[in-house]
Design an enzyme around this catalytic site. Structure first.
Site, PDB file in Angstrom:
ATOM      1  N   GLY A  50       0.872  -1.163  -0.099  1.00  0.00           N
ATOM      2  CA  GLY A  50      -0.115   0.273   0.020  1.00  0.00           C
ATOM      3  C   GLY A  50       0.694   1.313  -0.009  1.00  0.00           C
ATOM      4  O   GLY A  50       0.246   2.299  -0.045  1.00  0.00           O
ATOM      5  N   CYS A  51       2.011   1.064  -0.099  1.00  0.00           N
ATOM      6  CA  CYS A  51       3.125   2.211   0.082  1.00  0.00           C
ATOM      7  C   CYS A  51       3.498   2.323  -1.690  1.00  0.00           C
ATOM      8  O   CYS A  51       4.021   1.484  -2.151  1.00  0.00           O
ATOM      9  CB  CYS A  51       4.111   2.098   0.976  1.00  0.00           C
ATOM     10  N   GLN A  52       3.732   3.682  -2.067  1.00  0.00           N
ATOM     11  CA  GLN A  52       4.186   3.750  -3.325  1.00  0.00           C
ATOM     12  C   GLN A  52       5.714   3.675  -3.272  1.00  0.00           C
ATOM     13  O   GLN A  52       6.433   2.809  -4.230  1.00  0.00           O
ATOM     14  CB  GLN A  52       3.889   5.262  -3.850  1.00  0.00           C
TER      15      GLN A  52
END
Lengths: 145, 404
Positions: A50-52
Site C-alpha cells: 500500500g505504499c508507493q
C-alpha cells in the site's frame, strides 16, 4: 517514556516549524537517522503493502518490549516511519495496541499527504500494531499456564 | 493564432490554488482537465433533457438519443472511421481492450501467438495474459531499447501463420514514445493477424486516421481528451465487429428475446448492453468539438515546442536523467534525479502546487527494463505554459537540494 509522552514531544517539536519546508527538512533528517533494518529482513515478507515506495519493517521482542527496525527506498517515507518507530518502539505490545495515533494528524502529516500517500501511512501504523498483536497473542498462553 | 492565455480561461480548475501556490497541472497523461464548454454540456444535459435513450417515444428520450448518436458520429469523423456503427461506446480504453480480448477467446487455439509490445500499460498486458490462460495461446513480446523505442526485428522474424493478434499502444504512457504502428500494422496484416492499437495516450496529441492506418481496432478514453471519466470508444472494422461475439448480455444489445433464443442487435448496439453513460458520451462529443475548434495540428505544434523547452530546461539540472528519448514523442517527460526516489520528488513538488505522477505508471515491465522503481512523469497539455515549465524546473531543483 510512555507512548503518549513521546507523542506529545513529537507534537511539540513539529509545532516549532513555520512552514512545510522546515517540516519536510526535519523529516528528511529523521529519515537519515532511522535505525536501519538488518539486511536479512529486507525481504518481500517484511514489505508493507500500500505504499508507493518500498517500506520494510521488522520487529523483535526484547525484555517484553517490541523493538522495531525499518527502512525505505524513499527518504520522506523513511522520515515518516522514523517518527512512527520513535513513538512505538521499545514499548510493551499491549501499550502499542492501545496507543492512539491522533498525533499523526496533529503534526500535519496526514493532512498534508494526499489520500493515496496517507494510505501508505495508515498501512505502516497497521503493520506496527499487527506486530504488537502477534507478540501479545504469543504471550497469552504463558499467562494462563 | 494559438493564444494559451485565452485557452486557459476555458479551464476553471487551472485557476485553483494548491498548497498556497497557483496549480501547475502536469499530470495530463493520467487525465486531462475539462473546459467550461464541456462542463456546460454536462449541466445542460441534466438540466434539460436527461432521459434514457433508444427506446422512449417521448421528446426528452428522442433528444437524448439524437445527442448521443451525434456524439458517436463526432467520434467517427474525428478518427475517420468508415461508419458510425464501427464506433462502440465504452467505459474507456480498458473496456475496449477487454471487449476485444473476450471476443477473440472464441477464435484462438492452443499454440496460437499473440504479440504485445514491451512498453504496454498493464491494461494492455493483463487482458492478453488472461486470454492466453483461457485459450492456450502464447504471449510474445516486441522488445524495446534503451532509448524507449520498439525493436521490430524479432517481431518481423517471429511472425507466422500462428500469429493471430498484435497489440500495441500508439504512444507509451510512461515514456511518451510514438510507436511505428503503421509498419507494425502492415507487418501484422502480411501474416494475417489482427491489430488492436491502444490510442489512449496518442489521442490527445495525434489525430489518428483509422482507415489510413488500416487498424483493425483502435481504443480511446474521453478523459484524456478533455472529456469526462468513465467514457471511451472502441473503433473496430465492421467485418471484425460482426465476427466478434457480444461481450455482455443485457438490455440495448438484443433484437428479439424469447426463452428459446435471443437475436442480437445490429452494430453498434450488439456491444452496448445496458444503459450507457449517456451524458458522458454526449460530453465526449463536445470535448472533440472543443479540441477540433482549436485544431489538433496547432495543439501538436504548441505541445512540441513546450516539450522541447521543458526537456532542455530539465536537463540543466544536476543528475537528472530522462527515460525515453525517442525522436518522436508526445509531451511526456519521465525522469529521475540520481540517487533520489521519484516518490520524494513528487511529494516535494506537490507541496509547491505542482501535480506530477510518480511511480511505475502501470507499466512495470518498462521500469524493470531500466531497473528503476519508477519515475517522476511530467506530462503536458496545450493549456500548459512556459512559465509552468519554469515552475517545474525550479521545483525539481528545490527537491534535489532538499533530498540530496
Amino acid at each position: 517514556m510512555q507512548i503518549e509522552e513521546i507523542q506529545e514531544d513529537i507534537i511539540a517539536e513539529f509545532s516549532m516549524f513555520e512552514d512545510w519546508m522546515q517540516r519536510y527538512e526535519y523529516m528528511i533528517e529523521l529519515g537519515k537517522s532511522l535505525p536501519r533494518i538488518e539486511a536479512q529482513y529486507k525481504t518481500d515478507d517484511h514489505l508493507i503493502k500500500g505504499c508507493q515506495s518500498k517500506v520494510w519493517v521488522h520487529a523483535d521482542l526484547e525484555d517484553d518490549k517490541v523493538v522495531f527496525t525499518a527502512d525505505s527506498d524513499a527518504i520522506i517515507t523513511k522520515g515518516i516511519i522514523a517518527i512512527l518507530i520513535r513513538a512505538f518502539s521499545n514499548q510493551k505490545p499491549a501499550d502499542i495496541l492501545a496507543a492512539k495515533t491522533d498525533f499523526i494528524d496533529e503534526i500535519g502529516l496526514k493532512e498534508h499527504l494526499s489520500p493515496t500517500r496517507a494510505n501508505g501511512l495508515v498501512s505502516m501504523v497497521k503493520q506496527l500494531k499487527l506486530y504488537a498483536l502477534a507478540f501479545e497473542t504469543q504471550r497469552q498462553p504463558e499467562k494462563k499456564g | 493564432m494559438f493564444d494559451v492565455a485565452e485557452i486557459r480561461k476555458d479551464f476553471p480548475i487551472l485557476a485553483r490554488m494548491v498548497n498556497g501556490y497557483p496549480l501547475v497541472y502536469l499530470d495530463n497523461a493520467a487525465t486531462s482537465q475539462t473546459p467550461r464548454q464541456v462542463i456546460d454540456v454536462i449541466v445542460d444535459y441534466y438540466s434539460r433533457y436527461n432521459a434514457n435513450i433508444h427506446r422512449g417515444v417521448h421528446t426528452l428520450s428522442q433528444e437524448a438519443t439524437d445527442a448521443y448518436e451525434q456524439a458517436r458520429t463526432k467520434i467517427q469523423k474525428h478518427f475517420n472511421a468508415a461508419h458510425a456503427h464501427e464506433i462502440i461506446m465504452t467505459s474507456g480504453t480498458t473496456h475496449g481492450i477487454n471487449l476485444v480480448a473476450s471476443g477473440f477467446s472464441t477464435f484462438l487455439d492452443n499454440g496460437d501467438e499473440i504479440w504485445v509490445s514491451a512498453m504496454e500499460h498493464h491494461s494492455n498486458i493483463v487482458p492478453w495474459q488472461m486470454l492466453c490462460e483461457r485459450t492456450g495461446a502464447i504471449l510474445r513480446i516486441i522488445p524495446m531499447d534503451e532509448n524507449g523505442e520498439l525493436v521490430l526485428q524479432p517481431f518481423r522474424d517471429g511472425l507466422s501463420e500462428r500469429t493471430k493478434l498484435v497489440f500495441c499502444n500508439h504512444v507509451s504512457n510512461a515514456l511518451g514514445t510514438i510507436n511505428p504502428i503503421e509498419e507494425l500494422i502492415a507487418l501484422s496484416h502480411s501474416a494475417g493477424a489482427a491489430v488492436l492499437i491502444d490510442g489512449a495516450q496518442a489521442a490527445p496529441h495525434i489525430k489518428a486516421d483509422v482507415q489510413a492506418l488500416d487498424a483493425d481496432f483502435y481504443t480511446i478514453s474521453a478523459h484524456k481528451l478533455c472529456g469526462p471519466t468513465g467514457v471511451g470508444a472502441l473503433y473496430g472494422k465492421e467485418a471484425w465487429l460482426n465476427r466478434l461475439p457480444p461481450y455482455q448480455g443485457g438490455g440495448e444489445m438484443i433484437a428479439e428475446v424469447t426463452f428459446e433464443k435471443t437475436t442480437y442487435a445490429a452494430l453498434p448496439h450488439k456491444f452496448e448492453a445496458g444503459t450507457p453513460d449517456i451524458c458522458g458520451g454526449i460530453a465526449f462529443g463536445a470535448a472533440l468539438d472543443y479540441l477540433n475548434a482549436i485544431g489538433m495540428e496547432r495543439i501538436a505544434a504548441y505541445e512540441g515546442e513546450l516539450l522541447d523547452y521543458a526537456t532542455a530546461e530539465l536537463l540543466q539540472i544536476d543528475g537528472l536523467k530522462i527515460f525515453g528519448q525517442a525522436p518522436g514523442k508526445t509531451p511526456v517527460i519521465s525522469f529521475n534525479l540520481e540517487g533520489i526516489h521519484p516518490y520524494d520528488v513528487g511529494a516535494i513538488l506537490d507541496k509547491l502546487g505542482i501535480a506530477v505522477r510518480t511511480g511505475h505508471h502501470c507499466a512495470q515491465p518498462i521500469m524493470d527494463f531500466y531497473r528503476i522503481p519508477g519515475t517522476v512523469r511530467a506530462s503536458f497539455s496545450f493549456y500548459n505554459t512556459r512559465e509552468e515549465v519554469d515552475r517545474l524546473v525550479a521545483g525539481v531543483e528545490k527537491a534535489r537540494q532538499m533530498l540530496s
